[in-house]
Design a protein around this motif. Structure first.
Motif, mmCIF file in Angstrom:
data_model
loop_
_atom_site.group_PDB
_atom_site.id
_atom_site.type_symbol
_atom_site.label_atom_id
_atom_site.label_comp_id
_atom_site.label_asym_id
_atom_site.label_seq_id
_atom_site.Cartn_x
_atom_site.Cartn_y
_atom_site.Cartn_z
ATOM 1 N N ALA A 137 -25.661 -78.243 24.530
ATOM 2 C CA ALA A 137 -24.630 -77.587 23.464
ATOM 3 C C ALA A 137 -25.409 -77.379 22.092
ATOM 4 C CB ALA A 137 -23.477 -78.711 23.126
ATOM 5 N N GLN A 138 -26.409 -78.186 21.654
ATOM 6 C CA GLN A 138 -27.135 -77.850 20.423
ATOM 7 C C GLN A 138 -28.022 -76.564 20.531
ATOM 8 O OE1 GLN A 138 -30.248 -80.680 19.584
ATOM 9 N NE2 GLN A 138 -29.962 -80.343 17.291
ATOM 10 N N LYS A 139 -28.621 -76.393 21.802
ATOM 11 C CA LYS A 139 -29.328 -75.254 21.774
ATOM 12 C C LYS A 139 -28.443 -73.835 21.627
ATOM 13 C CE LYS A 139 -32.629 -73.189 25.168
ATOM 14 N NZ LYS A 139 -33.243 -73.177 26.229
ATOM 15 N N LYS A 140 -27.044 -73.864 22.461
ATOM 16 C CA LYS A 140 -25.960 -72.739 22.286
ATOM 17 C C LYS A 140 -25.759 -72.643 20.792
ATOM 18 C CE LYS A 140 -24.090 -73.286 27.133
ATOM 19 N NZ LYS A 140 -22.953 -73.311 27.960
ATOM 20 N N GLN A 141 -25.556 -73.684 20.230
ATOM 21 C CA GLN A 141 -24.798 -73.745 18.952
ATOM 22 C C GLN A 141 -26.076 -72.952 17.833
ATOM 23 O OE1 GLN A 141 -21.976 -74.348 17.432
ATOM 24 N NE2 GLN A 141 -22.449 -73.645 15.649
ATOM 25 N N LYS A 142 -27.322 -73.177 18.255
ATOM 26 C CA LYS A 142 -28.428 -72.831 17.465
ATOM 27 C C LYS A 142 -28.606 -71.231 17.656
ATOM 28 C CE LYS A 142 -33.413 -73.619 16.601
ATOM 29 N NZ LYS A 142 -34.339 -74.441 17.050
ATOM 30 N N GLU A 143 -28.273 -70.843 19.067
ATOM 31 C CA GLU A 143 -28.412 -69.337 19.267
ATOM 32 C C GLU A 143 -27.299 -68.673 18.851
ATOM 33 O OE1 GLU A 143 -28.440 -69.357 23.774
ATOM 34 O OE2 GLU A 143 -30.663 -69.991 23.691
ATOM 35 N N LYS A 144 -26.080 -69.241 18.771
ATOM 36 C CA LYS A 144 -24.713 -68.864 18.230
ATOM 37 C C LYS A 144 -25.109 -68.602 16.673
ATOM 38 C CE LYS A 144 -19.912 -69.248 17.743
ATOM 39 N NZ LYS A 144 -18.756 -70.401 18.203
ATOM 40 N N ASP A 145 -25.563 -69.595 15.824
ATOM 41 C CA ASP A 145 -25.820 -69.478 14.551
ATOM 42 C C ASP A 145 -26.865 -68.387 14.410
ATOM 43 O OD1 ASP A 145 -24.068 -71.539 14.274
ATOM 44 O OD2 ASP A 145 -25.647 -72.811 13.881
ATOM 45 N N LEU A 146 -27.849 -68.203 14.953
ATOM 46 C CA LEU A 146 -29.049 -67.157 15.035
ATOM 47 C C LEU A 146 -28.214 -65.744 14.973
ATOM 48 C CD1 LEU A 146 -32.313 -68.108 16.747
ATOM 49 C CD2 LEU A 146 -32.024 -66.416 14.818
ATOM 50 N N LEU A 147 -27.322 -65.554 16.133
ATOM 51 C CA LEU A 147 -26.658 -64.288 16.354
ATOM 52 C C LEU A 147 -25.713 -63.991 15.196
ATOM 53 C CD1 LEU A 147 -25.941 -64.291 20.045
ATOM 54 C CD2 LEU A 147 -27.523 -62.792 18.903
ATOM 55 N N GLU A 148 -24.928 -64.970 14.510
ATOM 56 C CA GLU A 148 -24.132 -64.804 13.429
ATOM 57 C C GLU A 148 -24.783 -64.395 12.094
ATOM 58 O OE1 GLU A 148 -21.683 -68.282 13.125
ATOM 59 O OE2 GLU A 148 -20.551 -67.650 15.101
ATOM 60 N N ASN A 149 -26.059 -64.975 12.139
ATOM 61 C CA ASN A 149 -26.988 -64.622 10.883
ATOM 62 C C ASN A 149 -27.910 -63.760 10.933
ATOM 63 O OD1 ASN A 149 -25.453 -66.715 9.423
ATOM 64 N ND2 ASN A 149 -26.760 -68.314 10.219
ATOM 65 N N TYR A 150 -28.043 -62.920 12.026
ATOM 66 C CA TYR A 150 -28.804 -62.010 12.360
ATOM 67 C C TYR A 150 -28.981 -60.809 11.368
ATOM 68 C CZ TYR A 150 -31.779 -58.344 14.920
ATOM 69 O OH TYR A 150 -32.526 -57.604 15.186
ATOM 70 N N ASP A 151 -27.740 -60.470 10.974
ATOM 71 C CA ASP A 151 -27.623 -59.366 9.837
ATOM 72 C C ASP A 151 -28.321 -60.056 8.559
ATOM 73 O OD1 ASP A 151 -26.639 -57.588 11.506
ATOM 74 O OD2 ASP A 151 -24.323 -58.394 10.872
ATOM 75 N N LYS A 152 -27.976 -61.067 8.079
ATOM 76 C CA LYS A 152 -28.468 -61.650 7.027
ATOM 77 C C LYS A 152 -30.043 -61.819 6.920
ATOM 78 C CE LYS A 152 -24.223 -64.149 6.027
ATOM 79 N NZ LYS A 152 -23.691 -65.475 5.921
ATOM 80 N N ILE A 153 -30.564 -62.218 8.010
ATOM 81 C CA ILE A 153 -32.065 -62.146 8.252
ATOM 82 C C ILE A 153 -32.756 -60.788 8.258
ATOM 83 C CG2 ILE A 153 -33.838 -62.708 9.967
ATOM 84 C CD1 ILE A 153 -31.861 -64.965 10.895
ATOM 85 N N GLN A 154 -31.931 -59.766 8.847
ATOM 86 C CA GLN A 154 -32.804 -58.510 8.817
ATOM 87 C C GLN A 154 -32.872 -57.952 7.407
ATOM 88 O OE1 GLN A 154 -34.280 -56.711 11.086
ATOM 89 N NE2 GLN A 154 -33.816 -58.384 12.545
ATOM 90 N N ILE A 155 -31.626 -58.282 6.664
ATOM 91 C CA ILE A 155 -31.510 -57.731 5.157
ATOM 92 C C ILE A 155 -32.516 -58.394 4.437
ATOM 93 C CG2 ILE A 155 -30.040 -57.722 3.217
ATOM 94 C CD1 ILE A 155 -27.676 -57.222 5.074
ATOM 95 N N SER A 156 -32.925 -59.620 4.439
ATOM 96 C CA SER A 156 -33.724 -60.130 3.673
ATOM 97 C C SER A 156 -35.291 -59.772 4.054
ATOM 98 C CB SER A 156 -33.651 -61.752 3.858
ATOM 99 O OG SER A 156 -33.780 -62.319 4.957
ATOM 100 N N ASN A 157 -35.422 -59.303 5.142
ATOM 101 C CA ASN A 157 -36.796 -59.072 5.608
ATOM 102 C C ASN A 157 -36.986 -57.593 5.195
ATOM 103 O OD1 ASN A 157 -37.642 -61.535 6.416
ATOM 104 N ND2 ASN A 157 -37.076 -60.809 8.876
#
Length: 93
Positions: A73-93
């Motif tokens: 469940a923790q691993k799924k939540q981490k992947e879900k958070d990564l997908l949700e914040n993918y746009d924010k990560i791409q903009i900052s790079n």
């Protein structure tokens, strides 16, 4: 001489009583301490309890199913958070 023997017999009886009572209370203290320790041990990654038991009369068992489920469940939540914040990560790079 009789007073000395009588005194030692009282001490002996008192020590036997103390030993019997301390053995029973020692097992109670040992059981309580073990319960407290077993309840406080958790998985460092997820915080899930390592030792569980269904009823107080049963011995403790290792909670492998709970640990595996909580890690998945923790691993799924981490992947879900990564997908949700993918746009924010791409903009900052």
């Amino acid at each position: 001489m009789k007073k000395v023997k009588k005194f030692y017999s009282h001490i002996h009886a008192f020590l036997c009583a103390v030993i019997v009572l301390s053995m029973s209370s020692c097992s109670v203290v040992k059981e309580t301490a073990f319960d407290a320790i077993a309840d406080s041990i958790t998985d460092p990654k997820t915080g899930a309890h390592v030792f569980t038991r269904e009823y107080d009369t049963e011995p403790y068992q290792i909670n492998m199913g709970g640990i595996v489920k909580s890690r998945k469940a923790q691993k799924k939540q981490k992947e879900k958070d990564l997908l949700e914040n993918y746009d924010k990560i791409q903009i900052s790079n």
